[in-house]
Design a protein around this motif. Structure first.
Motif, mmCIF file in Angstrom:
data_model
loop_
_atom_site.group_PDB
_atom_site.id
_atom_site.type_symbol
_atom_site.label_atom_id
_atom_site.label_comp_id
_atom_site.label_asym_id
_atom_site.label_seq_id
_atom_site.Cartn_x
_atom_site.Cartn_y
_atom_site.Cartn_z
ATOM 1 N N LEU A 48 5.445 5.369 6.529
ATOM 2 C CA LEU A 48 4.519 5.832 5.504
ATOM 3 C C LEU A 48 5.353 6.501 4.408
ATOM 4 N N ASP A 49 5.277 5.984 3.196
ATOM 5 C CA ASP A 49 6.069 6.533 2.102
ATOM 6 C C ASP A 49 5.324 7.709 1.492
ATOM 7 N N GLY A 50 5.661 8.891 1.950
ATOM 8 C CA GLY A 50 5.014 10.107 1.469
ATOM 9 C C GLY A 50 5.572 10.610 0.158
ATOM 10 N N PHE A 51 6.445 9.807 -0.486
ATOM 11 C CA PHE A 51 7.029 10.248 -1.750
ATOM 12 C C PHE A 51 6.921 9.190 -2.846
ATOM 13 N N ALA A 52 6.175 8.115 -2.551
ATOM 14 C CA ALA A 52 5.915 7.071 -3.555
ATOM 15 C C ALA A 52 7.196 6.616 -4.240
ATOM 16 N N GLY A 53 8.194 6.255 -3.432
ATOM 17 C CA GLY A 53 9.483 5.846 -3.984
ATOM 18 C C GLY A 53 10.251 7.064 -4.447
ATOM 19 N N PHE A 108 6.325 16.144 -1.184
ATOM 20 C CA PHE A 108 5.434 15.014 -0.950
ATOM 21 C C PHE A 108 4.777 14.583 -2.258
ATOM 22 N N ALA A 109 4.685 13.273 -2.432
ATOM 23 C CA ALA A 109 3.980 12.709 -3.583
ATOM 24 C C ALA A 109 3.526 11.307 -3.209
ATOM 25 N N PRO A 110 2.574 11.191 -2.284
ATOM 26 C CA PRO A 110 2.155 9.861 -1.818
ATOM 27 C C PRO A 110 1.444 9.074 -2.913
ATOM 28 N N PRO A 111 1.376 7.755 -2.793
ATOM 29 C CA PRO A 111 0.670 6.942 -3.784
ATOM 30 C C PRO A 111 -0.794 7.349 -3.942
ATOM 31 N N LEU A 112 -1.323 7.146 -5.133
ATOM 32 C CA LEU A 112 -2.711 7.527 -5.414
ATOM 33 C C LEU A 112 -3.714 6.663 -4.654
ATOM 34 N N ALA A 152 14.820 13.046 10.959
ATOM 35 C CA ALA A 152 13.802 13.094 12.014
ATOM 36 C C ALA A 152 12.503 12.465 11.532
ATOM 37 N N GLY A 153 12.128 12.767 10.280
ATOM 38 C CA GLY A 153 10.927 12.173 9.714
ATOM 39 C C GLY A 153 11.017 10.662 9.661
ATOM 40 N N TYR A 154 12.175 10.164 9.270
ATOM 41 C CA TYR A 154 12.370 8.711 9.197
ATOM 42 C C TYR A 154 12.152 8.066 10.565
ATOM 43 N N LYS A 155 12.708 8.684 11.590
ATOM 44 C CA LYS A 155 12.526 8.150 12.939
ATOM 45 C C LYS A 155 11.054 8.195 13.353
ATOM 46 N N ASN A 156 10.322 9.185 12.819
ATOM 47 C CA ASN A 156 8.893 9.315 13.140
ATOM 48 C C ASN A 156 7.999 8.486 12.222
ATOM 49 N N GLY A 157 8.624 7.692 11.345
ATOM 50 C CA GLY A 157 7.844 6.804 10.493
ATOM 51 C C GLY A 157 7.301 7.455 9.239
ATOM 52 N N LEU A 158 8.021 8.453 8.702
ATOM 53 C CA LEU A 158 7.552 9.158 7.510
ATOM 54 C C LEU A 158 8.713 9.421 6.553
ATOM 55 N N ILE A 159 8.488 9.095 5.291
ATOM 56 C CA ILE A 159 9.456 9.414 4.242
ATOM 57 C C ILE A 159 8.919 10.568 3.409
ATOM 58 N N PHE A 160 9.736 11.607 3.229
ATOM 59 C CA PHE A 160 9.424 12.691 2.300
ATOM 60 C C PHE A 160 10.717 13.053 1.585
ATOM 61 N N ARG A 161 10.654 13.969 0.645
ATOM 62 C CA ARG A 161 11.843 14.390 -0.101
ATOM 63 C C ARG A 161 12.393 15.668 0.529
ATOM 64 N N ALA A 162 13.667 15.673 0.850
ATOM 65 C CA ALA A 162 14.327 16.883 1.345
ATOM 66 C C ALA A 162 15.145 17.466 0.204
ATOM 67 N N PHE A 163 14.616 18.509 -0.447
ATOM 68 C CA PHE A 163 15.330 19.157 -1.534
ATOM 69 C C PHE A 163 16.491 19.984 -0.968
ATOM 70 N N GLY A 194 0.822 -1.202 0.000
ATOM 71 C CA GLY A 194 0.000 0.000 0.000
ATOM 72 C C GLY A 194 0.853 1.247 0.000
ATOM 73 N N CYS A 195 0.725 2.069 1.034
ATOM 74 C CA CYS A 195 1.506 3.306 1.169
ATOM 75 C C CYS A 195 2.674 3.150 2.137
ATOM 76 N N PHE A 196 2.963 1.923 2.567
ATOM 77 C CA PHE A 196 3.944 1.723 3.625
ATOM 78 C C PHE A 196 5.107 0.861 3.155
ATOM 79 N N VAL A 197 6.312 1.207 3.624
ATOM 80 C CA VAL A 197 7.507 0.403 3.367
ATOM 81 C C VAL A 197 8.122 0.015 4.703
ATOM 82 N N THR A 198 8.800 -1.126 4.703
ATOM 83 C CA THR A 198 9.459 -1.624 5.912
ATOM 84 C C THR A 198 10.926 -1.833 5.610
ATOM 85 N N ASP A 199 11.786 -1.309 6.479
ATOM 86 C CA ASP A 199 13.220 -1.448 6.222
ATOM 87 C C ASP A 199 13.747 -2.763 6.795
#
Length: 454
Positions: free
Chosen positions: A49-54, A423-427, A405-416, A37-42
């Motif tokens: 929660l993958d807020g950037f869809a890969g 952010f670009a989460p899955p549809l 910090a986001g990664y530790k909080n369970g969120l992936i986003f893009r840091a430009f 779904g919208c989640f990845v596990t390391d």
């Protein structure tokens, strides 16, 4: 569990894209193990929660079994078929037909690539061929936008206007030129949409005058600038730029590698303004990132001239071993079905509106200068001073620190690299998952309030 030997093998052998190589050797790999779904596990069992869809690409979400089944069936039946020598395969033909059906205007001819970068390269080659066939042999110069991204191949990286893609690569080349980004938040003409559009049209016309109309071949842009910080132009901007291109006799190329396939709401971002470009490039959401594939899509008018260049039986000298790969094409067809019949496109439209509303709640945060979004594509620009729009200190490295910090909080986003997070989460994302994204983002942004070196 990630073994130490695997970490060391990564350090010793794998070159990671757009990464500080020495820094990566010191840091080590963050290995992802599974996803749904919208989640990845390391590899350590940490679920995010993958807020950037890969990389803006897993539009359909992870673990879509129908995509896996289609790929397996095609691999068993016909794992490869070349497009050379008049050969072809059913999936490639069907996907080209589907793309001709859903793309705007008369974009009816499809050349398949492995991704977005070689799709842009394909367009560059086709534009040159097109003008040479017409006897306009001086029309070779391309214009793109500052902050634009058009891949990291030899041609695309020069059209990209981000410094790291030029530094020590001997780019840009003499035929590659830039005009200012529309960038409403920091535009020198202010934030009035009409003024921004007028200034952009003038900049394009001035650049063509500088180059010489007889030398200017094409203008290429993203409908929303992705890697440049998710820059959403004013409504009417694309329409005005296309009209200027038509007036001045240059081609209008739209790069929908990021924005295509529901990312901004409709199937393509061009649809917001009824744009019908001469060329369109796509990738990422075409196969939802499950397998590599991109495409350069060509209008009837351009195709007919290019085809006439081979009327004597000579070959059009552009090809890729994996163009129209049957497994990738079969996956693309199933992803298209999920967009249209499986409800993904409609869910993306509906939840995209909710996502935009929730993201805008951060406008009052002390470190947030600007929030911008369209569909399921958004960004937050961070500032040290909201009043003056002063950017944080470069030494503060606020983007990478927030990413960690986001990664530790369970969120992936893009840091430009310019203090913007994207952010670009899955549809397939649900409103409840948007709420979770916002909750984890809020917790992450509040940590930055304790940064003392901004």
């Amino acid at each position: 569990m990630l073994s130490n030997s695997l970490i060391e093998d990564d350090r010793a052998h794998l070159i990671h894209p757009v990464t500080s190589l020495r820094a990566h050797e010191q840091r080590g790999v963050t290995m992802l193990q599974s996803a749904k779904g919208c989640f990845v596990t390391d590899a350590y069992g940490h679920t995010l929660l993958d807020g950037f869809a890969g990389l803006w690409c897993v539009n359909a979400g992870y673990g879509q079994e129908s995509i896996v089944e289609v790929a397996m069936e095609q691999m068993r039946r016909l794992p490869y078929a070349t497009g050379y020598f008049h050969f072809g395969s059913e999936p490639a033909i069907r996907l080209a037909t589907k793309l001709a059906e859903v793309t705007p205007g008369d974009l009816n001819h499809v050349f398949f690539t492995l991704g977005g970068s070689d799709a842009v390269d394909t367009v560059v080659r086709m534009v040159r061929y097109y003008n040479n066939v017409r006897g306009l042999t001086r029309k070779k110069h391309f214009i793109s936008l500052e902050r634009g991204y058009h891949g990291s191949s030899s041609n695309g990286a020069g059209l990209t206007a981000l410094p790291i893609f030029h530094d020590k690569f001997d780019l840009p080349r003499s035929w590659q030129h830039y005009i200012p980004s529309p960038y409403p938040y920091r535009n020198v003409v202010g934030q009035d949409p009409a003024a921004i559009t007028a200034a952009s049209v003038k900049a394009l016309k001035d650049k063509i005058h500088e180059i010489g109309q007889e030398n200017a071949a094409a203008f290429i842009c993203e409908p929303v600038q992705g890697s440049g910080g998710v820059i959403v132009p004013p409504t009417g901007y694309l329409t005005a730029m296309q009209a200027a291109c038509s007036e001045l006799g240059i081609l209008f190329v739209v790069d929908e590698v990021i924005t295509g396939f529901g990312r901004t709401g409709p199937m393509f971002a061009c649809e917001h303004e009824g744009i019908e470009p001469d060329f369109m490039t796509v990738a990422k959401g075409l196969t939802s990132g499950y397998v590599p594939m991109g495409a350069a899509i060509v209008s009837d008018r351009i195709y007919e001239v290019i085809a006439d260049g081979t009327a004597d039986g000579s070959a059009f000298g552009h090809g890729l071993t994996y163009s129209g790969h049957p497994v990738s094409a079969a996956v693309g067809l199933e992803v298209m079905r999920l967009y249209q019949e499986g409800g993904l496109l409609e869910n993306g439209r509906r939840v995209g509106e909710y996502f935009g509303r929730r993201l805008r709640e951060f406008r009052d945060h002390p470190l947030v200068g600007d929030v911008r979004s369209i569909g399921l594509l958004g960004a937050i620009e961070l500032v040290a001073d909201k009043e003056t729009k002063r950017k944080p200190s470069r030494d503060a490295r606020i983007g990478p620190r927030l990413f960690d910090a986001g990664y530790k909080n369970g969120l992936i986003f893009r840091a430009f690299g310019d203090d913007t997070i994207g952010f670009a989460p899955p549809l397939c994302i649900a409103e409840s998952e948007v709420d979770l994204l916002i909750e984890r983002l809020d917790k992450t942004l509040d940590l930055a309030l304790d940064f003392k070196d901004l």
